[in-house]
Enzyme design. Sequence first.
Site, PDB file in Angstrom:
ATOM      1  N   GLY A  20       0.782  -1.234   0.000  1.00 42.71           N
ATOM      2  CA  GLY A  20       0.000   0.000   0.000  1.00 42.71           C
ATOM      3  C   GLY A  20       0.813   1.283   0.000  1.00 42.71           C
ATOM      4  O   GLY A  20       0.314   2.324   0.419  1.00 42.71           O
ATOM      5  N   ASN A  22       1.688   2.975  -2.633  1.00 43.94           N
ATOM      6  CA  ASN A  22       1.004   3.886  -3.572  1.00 43.94           C
ATOM      7  C   ASN A  22      -0.282   4.426  -2.964  1.00 43.94           C
ATOM      8  O   ASN A  22      -0.649   5.575  -3.186  1.00 43.94           O
ATOM      9  CB  ASN A  22       0.705   3.181  -4.897  1.00 43.94           C
ATOM     10  CG  ASN A  22       1.902   3.180  -5.816  1.00 43.94           C
ATOM     11  OD1 ASN A  22       2.315   4.227  -6.312  1.00 43.94           O
ATOM     12  ND2 ASN A  22       2.494   2.005  -6.022  1.00 43.94           N
ATOM     13  N   ILE A  97      -7.659  -9.936 -11.127  1.00 43.40           N
ATOM     14  CA  ILE A  97      -8.092  -9.403 -12.421  1.00 43.40           C
ATOM     15  C   ILE A  97      -9.605  -9.205 -12.391  1.00 43.40           C
ATOM     16  O   ILE A  97     -10.352 -10.142 -12.078  1.00 43.40           O
ATOM     17  CB  ILE A  97      -7.651 -10.338 -13.566  1.00 43.40           C
ATOM     18  CG1 ILE A  97      -6.121 -10.341 -13.613  1.00 43.40           C
ATOM     19  CG2 ILE A  97      -8.243  -9.892 -14.900  1.00 43.40           C
ATOM     20  CD1 ILE A  97      -5.522 -11.285 -14.622  1.00 43.40           C
ATOM     21  N   HIS A 114       1.413   0.498 -13.092  1.00 43.80           N
ATOM     22  CA  HIS A 114       2.158  -0.712 -13.439  1.00 43.80           C
ATOM     23  C   HIS A 114       3.660  -0.400 -13.439  1.00 43.80           C
ATOM     24  O   HIS A 114       4.073   0.633 -13.982  1.00 43.80           O
ATOM     25  CB  HIS A 114       1.709  -1.208 -14.820  1.00 43.80           C
ATOM     26  CG  HIS A 114       2.351  -2.492 -15.216  1.00 43.80           C
ATOM     27  ND1 HIS A 114       1.938  -3.718 -14.723  1.00 43.80           N
ATOM     28  CD2 HIS A 114       3.410  -2.750 -16.020  1.00 43.80           C
ATOM     29  CE1 HIS A 114       2.705  -4.662 -15.225  1.00 43.80           C
ATOM     30  NE2 HIS A 114       3.606  -4.106 -16.008  1.00 43.80           N
ATOM     31  N   ASP A 150      -3.218  -4.824 -18.590  1.00 40.11           N
ATOM     32  CA  ASP A 150      -2.144  -3.837 -18.744  1.00 40.11           C
ATOM     33  C   ASP A 150      -2.072  -3.226 -20.152  1.00 40.11           C
ATOM     34  O   ASP A 150      -0.984  -2.880 -20.626  1.00 40.11           O
ATOM     35  CB  ASP A 150      -0.774  -4.459 -18.381  1.00 40.11           C
ATOM     36  CG  ASP A 150      -0.719  -4.916 -16.928  1.00 40.11           C
ATOM     37  OD1 ASP A 150      -1.409  -4.316 -16.086  1.00 40.11           O
ATOM     38  OD2 ASP A 150       0.021  -5.878 -16.641  1.00 40.11           O
TER      39      ASP A 150
HETATM   40  C1  GRF Z   1       3.658  -1.341  -7.445  1.00 39.76           C
HETATM   41  O1  GRF Z   1       4.922  -1.592  -7.998  1.00 39.76           O
HETATM   42  C2  GRF Z   1       2.629  -1.201  -8.540  1.00 39.76           C
HETATM   43  O2  GRF Z   1       3.138  -0.621  -9.694  1.00 39.76           O
HETATM   44  C3  GRF Z   1       2.252  -2.635  -8.805  1.00 39.76           C
HETATM   45  O3  GRF Z   1       2.258  -3.254  -7.539  1.00 39.76           O
HETATM   46  C4  GRF Z   1       3.141  -2.556  -6.666  1.00 39.76           C
HETATM   47  C5  GRF Z   1       2.341  -2.148  -5.458  1.00 39.76           C
HETATM   48  O4  GRF Z   1       3.136  -1.571  -4.459  1.00 39.76           O
HETATM   49  N1  GRF Z   1       1.000  -2.722  -9.510  1.00 39.76           N
HETATM   50  P1  GRF Z   1       2.445  -0.879  -3.196  1.00 39.76           P
HETATM   51  O5  GRF Z   1       1.491  -1.914  -2.585  1.00 39.76           O
HETATM   52  O6  GRF Z   1       1.705   0.330  -3.673  1.00 39.76           O
HETATM   53  O7  GRF Z   1       3.567  -0.548  -2.260  1.00 39.76           O
END
Ligand code: GRF
Length: 193
Positions: A20, A22, A97, A114, A150
């Site tokens: 988490g 992001n 998905i 991604h 994607d």
């Molecule tokens: C990130 O690298 C994102 O691009 C991919 O999964 C990872 C998630 O990381 N889809 P986080 O859970 O946000 O730390």
Amino acid sequence: MAQLNGSKKIKTAVFISGTGSNLKSLIKFSKLKKSPISIDIILSNNSKSKGLIFCKIYKIKKKVFNFNKKLSTEKKILNELKKNKIKLICLAGFMKILSNQFIKNFNGKILNIHPSLLPKYKGLNTHERAIDNKEKYSGCTVHYVTAKLDSGKIIKQKIVKINKSDTPQLLKKKILAQEHKLYPEAILKIFSL
Ligand code: GRF
């Protein structure tokens, strides 16, 4: 784009499965005056997702759904999103998905981040594959989610240089740091058009 106050912001759900990081960057962004979105609910398919801690820290509603029965689960999720007047979904490390049916219900309103320069390296293990192929650059992409994995229209990307000494772990770390900037930038871009 006009400044939006809390109640006028676009109600957004973030879907996660893991750490988490992001999600955290999106929450911080959502609190800025310039952010067009508010984060109103966090969904996960995994009750052990570390990222769920941010629901507690930032007092955001959380829902965990079991994806074993995907279609009926998705119906429940759609109800929950409707109930909360959610207009945008941000996938952030969500490892399931979504069905075409679900995507159709939120057509053009689901974003994903991604860790590669799409269209290169769709799917998993992107960093390993980029290093194995001796790529000089990798990066990250925010794109619209469509039925094809994607493959939806690209909104924004950031390029990261791959050094000879980079391991997949090191590259992941470098790219994640850029992801945290890219997701907010991509959201600003689509809502200021
Ligand atoms: C990130 O690298 C994102 O691009 C991919 O999964 C990872 C998630 O990381 N889809 P986080 O859970 O946000 O730390």
